[in-house]
Design an enzyme around this catalytic site. Structure first.
Site, PDB file in Angstrom:
ATOM      1  N   GLU A 102      -5.168  20.414  10.023  1.00  0.00           N
ATOM      2  CA  GLU A 102      -5.529  19.164  10.698  1.00  0.00           C
ATOM      3  C   GLU A 102      -4.283  18.406  11.133  1.00  0.00           C
ATOM      4  OE1 GLU A 102      -8.178  16.487   8.608  1.00  0.00           O
ATOM      5  OE2 GLU A 102      -8.130  15.040  10.249  1.00  0.00           O
ATOM      6  N   LYS A 108     -17.460   4.174   7.123  1.00  0.00           N
ATOM      7  CA  LYS A 108     -17.156   4.132   8.550  1.00  0.00           C
ATOM      8  C   LYS A 108     -17.394   5.527   9.090  1.00  0.00           C
ATOM      9  CE  LYS A 108     -13.177   4.620  11.279  1.00  0.00           C
ATOM     10  NZ  LYS A 108     -11.857   4.293  11.685  1.00  0.00           N
ATOM     11  N   ILE A 157      -2.965   4.262   7.321  1.00  0.00           N
ATOM     12  CA  ILE A 157      -2.981   4.796   5.951  1.00  0.00           C
ATOM     13  C   ILE A 157      -2.737   6.310   5.986  1.00  0.00           C
ATOM     14  CG2 ILE A 157      -4.433   5.125   3.912  1.00  0.00           C
ATOM     15  CD1 ILE A 157      -4.170   2.242   4.052  1.00  0.00           C
ATOM     16  N   THR A 196       0.831  -1.206   0.000  1.00  0.00           N
ATOM     17  CA  THR A 196       0.000   0.000   0.000  1.00  0.00           C
ATOM     18  C   THR A 196       0.865   1.256   0.000  1.00  0.00           C
ATOM     19  OG1 THR A 196      -1.406  -1.297   1.466  1.00  0.00           O
ATOM     20  CG2 THR A 196      -2.066   0.969   1.062  1.00  0.00           C
TER      21      THR A 196
HETATM   22  N1  TRP Z   1      -8.306  14.297  12.912  1.00  0.00           N
HETATM   23  C1  TRP Z   1      -8.772  12.948  12.832  1.00  0.00           C
HETATM   24  C2  TRP Z   1     -10.180  12.915  12.271  1.00  0.00           C
HETATM   25  O1  TRP Z   1     -11.050  13.547  12.802  1.00  0.00           O
HETATM   26  C3  TRP Z   1      -8.732  12.298  14.180  1.00  0.00           C
HETATM   27  C4  TRP Z   1      -9.011  10.828  14.150  1.00  0.00           C
HETATM   28  C5  TRP Z   1      -8.129   9.831  13.844  1.00  0.00           C
HETATM   29  C6  TRP Z   1     -10.231  10.186  14.493  1.00  0.00           C
HETATM   30  N2  TRP Z   1      -8.701   8.628  13.983  1.00  0.00           N
HETATM   31  C7  TRP Z   1      -9.977   8.800  14.375  1.00  0.00           C
HETATM   32  C8  TRP Z   1     -11.496  10.641  14.890  1.00  0.00           C
HETATM   33  C9  TRP Z   1     -10.976   7.874  14.644  1.00  0.00           C
HETATM   34  C10 TRP Z   1     -12.498   9.691  15.153  1.00  0.00           C
HETATM   35  C11 TRP Z   1     -12.248   8.324  15.039  1.00  0.00           C
HETATM   36  O2  TRP Z   1     -10.400  12.269  11.292  1.00  0.00           O
END
Ligand code: TRP
Length: 536
Positions: free
Chosen positions: A450, A79, A350, A15
């Site tokens: 972010e 998801k 990823i 990947t």
């Molecule tokens: N900044 C990420 C987002 O909101 C934070 C994040 C990473 C996250 N893994 C997550 C938020 C899993 C909720 C569930 O996408």
């Protein structure tokens, strides 16, 4: 003579390798000669992958590939967050032992995250969990609804589940069509020039591959970055105890039980199990600590969880936890597992790949390989990794589970960074956990923003309140302001209204995914940056 990089060799066809090939080929306008060497012998790792929402905008949109196009090729499913199951010692009476970690923003009321108003209600006996009160999504997720309407209009933030092998295959084709050279061969050795840069890689079939820049995507082996460049791997097994996994694909009777629109992370005796639903099956794996469960014990627990017979094929994975001291050394950059590895509890694997690619492009060198550019890249990657490691670690030391030696070790024996300790203290004091907390949908629009502020207060609230931790007291300022309290009540009511609306308007995830595969539904016509106006 030009001082620009003219050729890149990518070692590894998993990947990370194909994401690197496609991304760099696009970023450099197909002008640099890119050769990807894929090993015959080395199997790819990946039993269902979960992602985060910015994947579309920051990776696929960058390549110009619409969501509905790639989703179909990779068995893509939706998801809308992660459901944490069995992470509490004693669940609230009458409730499932579970909580959600949702995508999107925790709303604010008069500049204070709504969760603080929920804390006040909670301390006064209000039983509804934080995420059900402060986010509109949970009930729709309970009902296994898709995050968009059948016409493709997105109703909540979401990411994807897919088969990473299929993503690699899809990007392989995309890259080759755009001029990336694909070689199937195995590396045997590498030579260095007098500056200590990699000059060439020699292969089993007698090739000598020269390039200005080498990207190591060879996985845990780190053939170039660790073996050739001898960069040390910083082992972080004192922060996180899990070092192994047993994984498999499990058939699912979609028509009968539906397809869950979320990842599950189910706490176990010596770790946790991921469940990544896609059409027809889910990917699953038990991530455990080999100090606290033998491979046989973990395998037995994993089989028992899903009722898998002895004959069901399993994948055994051993991983290293941590990152290379420097992910870029001279003319060699590690991307993916050769560079760093964090257990997939928050679906960051990823993301780490395309985040590193984004940083690499920002810092892309010429043949002088300016050390300041390299240092700056390495600093960004180290920050990204350590911050995510801390957030993942916080799940382990805040859980109330103490029923096995594994969970007890997590409470007492972990090495914890000052930075995460301070954040937890801020949470307990009712202070904002992070300095920045964007309340607006624009969070997912700006990758650099972010990247630097990856975990927002909403993320901390979902996990910590989910684990049963509340701030010590209600934030004093909101107790002075009746108007804010009234406004918060109106927001809570609005969230309930929106929650009902989602439940009654969204199709089931199963139905949506099926129509997507049959070409009837369309995946988000609405670009990710514009939030539907009814979204609260
Ligand atoms: N900044 C990420 C987002 O909101 C934070 C994040 C990473 C996250 N893994 C997550 C938020 C899993 C909720 C569930 O996408």
């Amino acid at each position: 003579m030009s001082d620009l990089i003219e050729s890149i060799v990518i070692l590894g066809g998993g990947t990370a390798g194909w994401m690197a090939a496609s991304y760099l080929s696009k970023a450099l306008q197909h002008k640099v000669k890119i050769t990807l060497v894929e090993s015959k012998a080395i199997p790819k790792i990946g039993v269902g992958e979960a992602t985060i929402p910015n994947l579309q905008k920051s990776f696929f949109d960058y390549l110009g590939i619409p969501e509905r196009q790639w989703m179909k090729h990779v068995n893509g499913a939706f998801k809308a967050g992660i459901k944490f199951v069995n992470w509490k010692k004693t669940p609230a009476p009458g409730r499932e032992n579970a909580f959600y970690h949702l995508f999107g923003n925790l709303p604010s009321c008069d500049g204070v995250p709504l969760a603080h108003y929920w804390v006040k209600k909670h301390k006064e006996g209000f039983a509804e969990p934080m995420e059900y009160a402060c986010y509109p999504q949970p009930e729709a997720l309970d009902a296994k609804h898709a995050p968009c309407l059948l016409d493709g209009t997105r109703q909540m933030y979401y990411a994807w589940h897919f088969d990473a092998h299929l993503v690699a295959d899809y990007l392989k084709q995309w890259s080759i069509e755009r001029g990336v050279t694909h070689i199937v061969d195995d590396m045997v050795d590498a030579t260095l020039d007098d500056r200590g840069h990699i000059a060439s890689v020699s292969t089993k079939e007698g090739r000598t591959l020269r390039a200005d820049l080498f990207i190591d995507c060879s996985g845990f082996r780190g053939l170039l970055i660790n073996k050739t460049m001898k960069e040390p791997f910083l082992d972080m097994s004192d922060h996180l105890l899990c070092d192994s996994a047993v994984a498999s694909a499990v058939p699912n009777d979609d028509a009968r039980v539906g397809v869950e629109p979320y990842t599950s992370a189910i706490a176990m005796n010596a770790g946790w199990t991921w469940k990544i639903p896609m059409l027809g099956r889910f990917g699953s794996g038990y991530v455990f600590s080999s100090k606290f469960a033998s491979r046989e014990q973990a395998t037995a627990d994993f089989r028992a969880l899903w009722g898998l017979p002895e004959s069901h094929p399993l994948n055994h994975i051993k991983f290293r936890v941590g990152r290379n001291a420097r992910s870029w050394v001279k003319n060699c950059v590690g991307i993916g597992l050769s560079s760093l590895f964090l257990e997939p509890l928050e679906s960051t694997g990823i993301y780490f790949i395309y985040a590193a690619l984004h940083q690499l492009v920002k810092h892309f060198p010429d043949t002088s390989f300016d050390q300041r550019q390299i240092d700056s890249f390495n600093k960004e990657i180290a920050y990204m990794f350590d911050d995510c490691r801390d957030f993942v670690q916080a799940h382990y030391f805040t859980t109330s589970r103490d029923d096995t030696p594994f969970w007890r070790a997590n409470q007492h024996e972990l090495r914890i960074s000052d930075s995460i300790k301070e954040k937890i203290e801020r949470y307990k004091a009712g202070l904002p956990v992070t300095a920045t907390n964007l309340d607006e949908a624009s969070y997912y629009d700006n990758f650099d923003y972010e990247f630097r502020n990856f975990w927002q207060d909403g993320n901390y609230y979902c996990i910590l309140s989910g684990m049963g931790w509340q701030p010590d007291r209600v934030l004093p300022v909101i107790r002075y302001r009746q108007s804010s309290l009234d406004k918060a009540e109106a927001m809570f009511r609005d969230i309930k209204r929106r929650s009902e609306e989602l439940k009654s308007s969204l199709p089931t995830n199963y139905h949506y995914l099926q129509s997507l595969q049959n070409g009837r539904a369309s995946a988000h016509r609405q670009p990710h940056q514009t939030e539907p106006s009814s979204f609260s």
